[in-house]
Write a protein that holds these residues in place. Structure first.
Motif, PDB file in Angstrom:
ATOM      1  N   ALA A  62       0.637  -1.423  -0.485  1.00 38.58           N
ATOM      2  CA  ALA A  62      -0.296   0.226   0.010  1.00 38.58           C
ATOM      3  C   ALA A  62       0.824   1.139   0.222  1.00 38.58           C
ATOM      4  O   ALA A  62       0.606   2.257  -1.515  1.00 38.58           O
ATOM      5  CB  ALA A  62      -0.869   0.135   0.988  1.00 38.58           C
ATOM      6  N   ILE A  63       2.049   0.919   0.625  1.00 42.11           N
ATOM      7  CA  ILE A  63       2.749   2.049   1.099  1.00 42.11           C
ATOM      8  C   ILE A  63       3.352   2.436  -0.746  1.00 42.11           C
ATOM      9  O   ILE A  63       3.283   3.843  -1.450  1.00 42.11           O
ATOM     10  CB  ILE A  63       3.747   2.505   1.828  1.00 42.11           C
ATOM     11  N   ARG A  64       4.059   1.665  -1.172  1.00 39.54           N
ATOM     12  CA  ARG A  64       4.839   1.620  -2.562  1.00 39.54           C
ATOM     13  C   ARG A  64       3.678   1.925  -3.635  1.00 39.54           C
ATOM     14  O   ARG A  64       3.720   2.538  -4.126  1.00 39.54           O
ATOM     15  CB  ARG A  64       5.015   0.406  -2.692  1.00 39.54           C
ATOM     16  N   ALA A  65       1.874   1.700  -3.336  1.00 36.75           N
ATOM     17  CA  ALA A  65       1.979   2.099  -3.963  1.00 36.75           C
ATOM     18  C   ALA A  65       0.880   3.719  -4.273  1.00 36.75           C
ATOM     19  O   ALA A  65       0.875   4.456  -4.973  1.00 36.75           O
ATOM     20  CB  ALA A  65      -0.237   1.679  -4.422  1.00 36.75           C
ATOM     21  N   ILE A  66       0.950   4.008  -2.770  1.00 38.78           N
ATOM     22  CA  ILE A  66       0.743   6.132  -2.599  1.00 38.78           C
ATOM     23  C   ILE A  66       2.012   6.862  -2.851  1.00 38.78           C
ATOM     24  O   ILE A  66       2.213   7.603  -3.797  1.00 38.78           O
ATOM     25  CB  ILE A  66       0.495   5.752  -1.104  1.00 38.78           C
ATOM     26  N   MET A  67       3.031   5.949  -3.039  1.00 38.29           N
ATOM     27  CA  MET A  67       4.596   6.769  -3.552  1.00 38.29           C
ATOM     28  C   MET A  67       4.003   7.242  -4.986  1.00 38.29           C
ATOM     29  O   MET A  67       4.372   7.674  -5.828  1.00 38.29           O
ATOM     30  CB  MET A  67       5.470   5.650  -3.368  1.00 38.29           C
ATOM     31  N   THR A  68       3.589   5.767  -5.798  1.00 38.37           N
ATOM     32  CA  THR A  68       3.442   5.362  -7.564  1.00 38.37           C
ATOM     33  C   THR A  68       2.612   6.615  -7.812  1.00 38.37           C
ATOM     34  O   THR A  68       2.561   7.289  -9.162  1.00 38.37           O
ATOM     35  CB  THR A  68       3.283   3.748  -7.702  1.00 38.37           C
ATOM     36  N   ASP A  69       1.716   6.563  -6.759  1.00 34.71           N
ATOM     37  CA  ASP A  69       0.292   7.570  -7.081  1.00 34.71           C
ATOM     38  C   ASP A  69       0.917   8.426  -6.997  1.00 34.71           C
ATOM     39  O   ASP A  69       0.609  10.211  -7.790  1.00 34.71           O
ATOM     40  CB  ASP A  69      -0.911   7.536  -6.213  1.00 34.71           C
ATOM     41  N   GLY A  70       1.933   9.643  -5.672  1.00 38.21           N
ATOM     42  CA  GLY A  70       1.942  10.489  -5.432  1.00 38.21           C
ATOM     43  C   GLY A  70       3.148  11.136  -6.410  1.00 38.21           C
ATOM     44  O   GLY A  70       3.190  12.494  -6.872  1.00 38.21           O
ATOM     45  N   ALA A  71       3.822  10.229  -7.209  1.00 42.96           N
ATOM     46  CA  ALA A  71       4.387  10.783  -8.023  1.00 42.96           C
ATOM     47  C   ALA A  71       4.351  10.766  -9.681  1.00 42.96           C
ATOM     48  O   ALA A  71       4.382  11.952 -10.549  1.00 42.96           O
ATOM     49  CB  ALA A  71       5.871   9.372  -8.786  1.00 42.96           C
ATOM     50  N   ARG A  72       3.339  10.682 -10.160  1.00 41.07           N
ATOM     51  CA  ARG A  72       2.627  10.654 -11.137  1.00 41.07           C
ATOM     52  C   ARG A  72       1.850  11.503 -10.960  1.00 41.07           C
ATOM     53  O   ARG A  72       2.051  12.384 -11.834  1.00 41.07           O
ATOM     54  CB  ARG A  72       1.840   8.971 -11.651  1.00 41.07           C
ATOM     55  N   ARG A  73       0.953  12.231  -9.695  1.00 37.84           N
ATOM     56  CA  ARG A  73       0.506  13.212  -9.764  1.00 37.84           C
ATOM     57  C   ARG A  73       1.103  14.155  -9.238  1.00 37.84           C
ATOM     58  O   ARG A  73       0.445  15.101  -9.887  1.00 37.84           O
ATOM     59  CB  ARG A  73      -0.710  13.282  -8.481  1.00 37.84           C
ATOM     60  N   ALA A  74       2.334  14.723  -9.195  1.00 34.47           N
ATOM     61  CA  ALA A  74       3.181  15.183  -8.988  1.00 34.47           C
ATOM     62  C   ALA A  74       3.764  15.656 -10.533  1.00 34.47           C
ATOM     63  O   ALA A  74       4.110  16.896 -10.933  1.00 34.47           O
ATOM     64  CB  ALA A  74       4.580  15.159  -8.120  1.00 34.47           C
ATOM     65  N   LEU A  75       3.875  14.495 -11.016  1.00 35.72           N
ATOM     66  CA  LEU A  75       4.357  14.942 -12.654  1.00 35.72           C
ATOM     67  C   LEU A  75       3.772  15.262 -13.978  1.00 35.72           C
ATOM     68  O   LEU A  75       3.958  15.351 -15.021  1.00 35.72           O
ATOM     69  CB  LEU A  75       5.796  13.910 -12.933  1.00 35.72           C
ATOM     70  N   GLY A  76       2.399  14.948 -13.315  1.00 34.14           N
ATOM     71  CA  GLY A  76       1.566  15.131 -14.139  1.00 34.14           C
ATOM     72  C   GLY A  76       1.039  13.834 -15.250  1.00 34.14           C
ATOM     73  O   GLY A  76       0.924  13.679 -16.304  1.00 34.14           O
ATOM     74  N   LEU A  77       1.904  12.747 -14.549  1.00 34.47           N
ATOM     75  CA  LEU A  77       1.587  11.612 -15.565  1.00 34.47           C
ATOM     76  C   LEU A  77      -0.436  10.899 -15.847  1.00 34.47           C
ATOM     77  O   LEU A  77      -0.191  11.122 -13.903  1.00 34.47           O
ATOM     78  CB  LEU A  77       2.239  10.528 -15.268  1.00 34.47           C
ATOM     79  N   ARG A  78       0.129  10.256 -16.768  1.00 42.16           N
ATOM     80  CA  ARG A  78      -1.708  10.294 -16.963  1.00 42.16           C
ATOM     81  C   ARG A  78      -3.029  11.170 -16.681  1.00 42.16           C
ATOM     82  O   ARG A  78      -3.911  11.251 -15.636  1.00 42.16           O
ATOM     83  CB  ARG A  78      -1.615   7.847 -15.765  1.00 42.16           C
ATOM     84  N   ARG A  79      -2.747  12.350 -16.766  1.00 40.24           N
ATOM     85  CA  ARG A  79      -3.765  13.393 -16.670  1.00 40.24           C
ATOM     86  C   ARG A  79      -3.563  14.114 -17.586  1.00 40.24           C
ATOM     87  O   ARG A  79      -2.941  13.998 -18.554  1.00 40.24           O
ATOM     88  CB  ARG A  79      -2.931  13.923 -15.011  1.00 40.24           C
ATOM     89  N   SER A  80      -4.206  15.261 -17.962  1.00 41.86           N
ATOM     90  CA  SER A  80      -3.904  16.144 -18.180  1.00 41.86           C
ATOM     91  C   SER A  80      -2.789  16.821 -18.990  1.00 41.86           C
ATOM     92  O   SER A  80      -2.092  17.392 -18.473  1.00 41.86           O
ATOM     93  CB  SER A  80      -5.619  17.119 -18.275  1.00 41.86           C
ATOM     94  N   PRO A  81      -2.864  17.496 -20.486  1.00 36.48           N
ATOM     95  CA  PRO A  81      -1.684  18.283 -20.433  1.00 36.48           C
ATOM     96  C   PRO A  81      -1.055  19.424 -19.517  1.00 36.48           C
ATOM     97  O   PRO A  81       0.022  19.368 -19.301  1.00 36.48           O
ATOM     98  CB  PRO A  81      -2.158  18.562 -22.414  1.00 36.48           C
ATOM     99  N   TRP A  82      -2.008  19.975 -19.121  1.00 34.21           N
ATOM    100  CA  TRP A  82      -1.528  21.119 -18.531  1.00 34.21           C
ATOM    101  C   TRP A  82      -1.324  20.867 -17.214  1.00 34.21           C
ATOM    102  O   TRP A  82      -0.518  21.444 -16.934  1.00 34.21           O
ATOM    103  CB  TRP A  82      -3.225  22.097 -18.080  1.00 34.21           C
ATOM    104  N   SER A  83      -1.649  19.442 -16.131  1.00 28.87           N
ATOM    105  CA  SER A  83      -0.688  19.043 -15.507  1.00 28.87           C
ATOM    106  C   SER A  83       0.546  19.277 -15.921  1.00 28.87           C
ATOM    107  O   SER A  83       1.230  19.018 -14.452  1.00 28.87           O
ATOM    108  CB  SER A  83      -1.542  18.391 -14.858  1.00 28.87           C
ATOM    109  N   LYS A  84       1.160  18.675 -16.615  1.00 28.05           N
ATOM    110  CA  LYS A  84       2.314  18.475 -17.055  1.00 28.05           C
ATOM    111  C   LYS A  84       2.822  19.630 -17.270  1.00 28.05           C
ATOM    112  O   LYS A  84       4.337  19.367 -17.377  1.00 28.05           O
ATOM    113  CB  LYS A  84       2.250  17.312 -18.169  1.00 28.05           C
ATOM    114  N   VAL A  85       2.319  20.698 -17.802  1.00 23.68           N
ATOM    115  CA  VAL A  85       3.523  21.829 -18.214  1.00 23.68           C
ATOM    116  C   VAL A  85       4.120  22.811 -17.476  1.00 23.68           C
ATOM    117  O   VAL A  85       5.666  22.623 -17.181  1.00 23.68           O
ATOM    118  CB  VAL A  85       2.270  23.550 -18.307  1.00 23.68           C
ATOM    119  N   LEU A  86       3.545  22.737 -15.854  1.00 22.02           N
ATOM    120  CA  LEU A  86       4.894  23.549 -15.460  1.00 22.02           C
ATOM    121  C   LEU A  86       5.778  22.075 -14.794  1.00 22.02           C
ATOM    122  O   LEU A  86       7.207  22.671 -14.339  1.00 22.02           O
ATOM    123  CB  LEU A  86       3.688  23.753 -13.207  1.00 22.02           C
ATOM    124  N   PRO A  87       5.404  21.324 -13.948  1.00 23.37           N
ATOM    125  CA  PRO A  87       6.872  20.419 -13.725  1.00 23.37           C
ATOM    126  C   PRO A  87       7.638  19.971 -14.490  1.00 23.37           C
ATOM    127  O   PRO A  87       8.910  20.390 -14.186  1.00 23.37           O
ATOM    128  CB  PRO A  87       5.925  18.982 -13.065  1.00 23.37           C
TER     129      PRO A  87
END
Length: 295
Positions: free
Chosen positions: A24-49
């Motif tokens: 579960a901890i590894r899954a939370i870390m993976t989710d956090g990395a994707r969210r922070a870098l905008g991976l699997r999200r809209s193009p606008w969420s990738k611009v700033l990072p």
């Protein structure tokens, strides 16, 4: 009463490995990395990072190119542009902006959209969740800072007069100091970003509050007179959140200076490391207390 009907929905129990809390901890870390870098999200969420990542890499590549243009292949040392201690003046500010974006992004949406109740239904405690989010922030930011330094290290070493292997050995002695300084920046800037994100309700607002607070501490510490003996300034100097990682940089690289708050009040630069450690401990204690009621 009408007769009931039973439908076979094809349900099968989970037959794979049960990963427990560690999974579960590894899954939370993976989710956090994707969210922070905008991976699997809209193009606008990738611009700033990714813009900040590019802004960190481009100066390192430019330093290597500029050193080559000036020194050619006869470089015998790191030269005026390749000093990792001086390069932290550039990459440190970019790391602050990166954490201003990533820190709130990791914590606030889970509270804002009620996701914490889902985590609480899993074998995860509040300390596990916070550890996973903090580890994600540390790993992402440490990588963010070290990649430009590795580009600088490899590029400058390739210009060494005795060949790249000799250059790698010569400049490799600074890598532990570089990694230690990068960790000082990560924890020194990351802990305040984490602290602000514990209480502010919106990502954009938390980013603004964090940046303002960090630069305010730098502005206030700049008002400390040089060579002062007043106790009030000696108390305030370690609270310069913006300058403490730079003091650790000076300590590790043995850089002499008098402009930082700790220098002005006569404290050794190593006090900056103690101030960062105290900030991390206080942030961890407040975070666990803040989230204990959510799980």
């Amino acid at each position: 009463m009408s007769d009931g009907t039973v439908y076979d929905l094809g349900y099968t129990p989970h037959l794979g490995e049960r990963l427990g809390r560690a999974g579960a901890i590894r899954a939370i870390m993976t989710d956090g990395a994707r969210r922070a870098l905008g991976l699997r999200r809209s193009p606008w969420s990738k611009v700033l990072p990714w813009a900040l990542i590019a802004a960190a890499i481009i100066p390192a590549a430019w330093v290597v190119a500029l050193t080559y243009l000036i020194a050619g292949f006869s470089l015998e040392d790191a030269g005026p542009f390749g000093d990792p201690a001086r390069f932290f003046d550039v990459i440190g500010t970019l790391a602050l902006l990166f954490m201003a974006l990533v820190g709130p992004t990791l914590l606030i949406p889970d509270r804002q959209y009620g996701v914490l109740s889902i985590y609480a239904s899993r074998p995860v405690r509040a300390s596990d969740y916070l550890l996973a989010r903090a580890a994600t922030l540390v790993l992402l930011t440490f990588t963010f800072m070290m990649i430009p330094h590795l580009i600088l290290y490899l590029g400058i070493s390739s210009l060494y007069v005795d060949g790249i292997w000799a250059g790698l050995l010569e400049h490799g002695a600074k890598l532990p100091k570089t990694a230690g300084t990068a960790l000082a920046y990560v924890f020194g800037y990351g802990a305040p970003a984490f602290f602000v994100s514990l209480f502010v309700r919106r990502v954009a607002m938390a980013t603004g509050v964090y940046v303002v607070v960090m630069f305010m501490t730098d502005a206030l510490s700049s008002a400390i007179p040089r060579s002062t003996e007043l106790w009030i300034f000696k108390v305030l100097a370690p609270f310069s959140l913006f300058s403490n990682p730079r003091s650790v940089r000076n300590w590790l690289f043995e850089v002499e200076g008098t402009s930082l708050p700790l220098d002005r009040v006569g404290f050794p630069s190593s006090v900056g490391a103690l101030a960062i450690l105290l900030t991390v401990v206080i942030t961890a204690a407040v975070a666990v207390r803040r989230y204990r009621s959510e799980f």
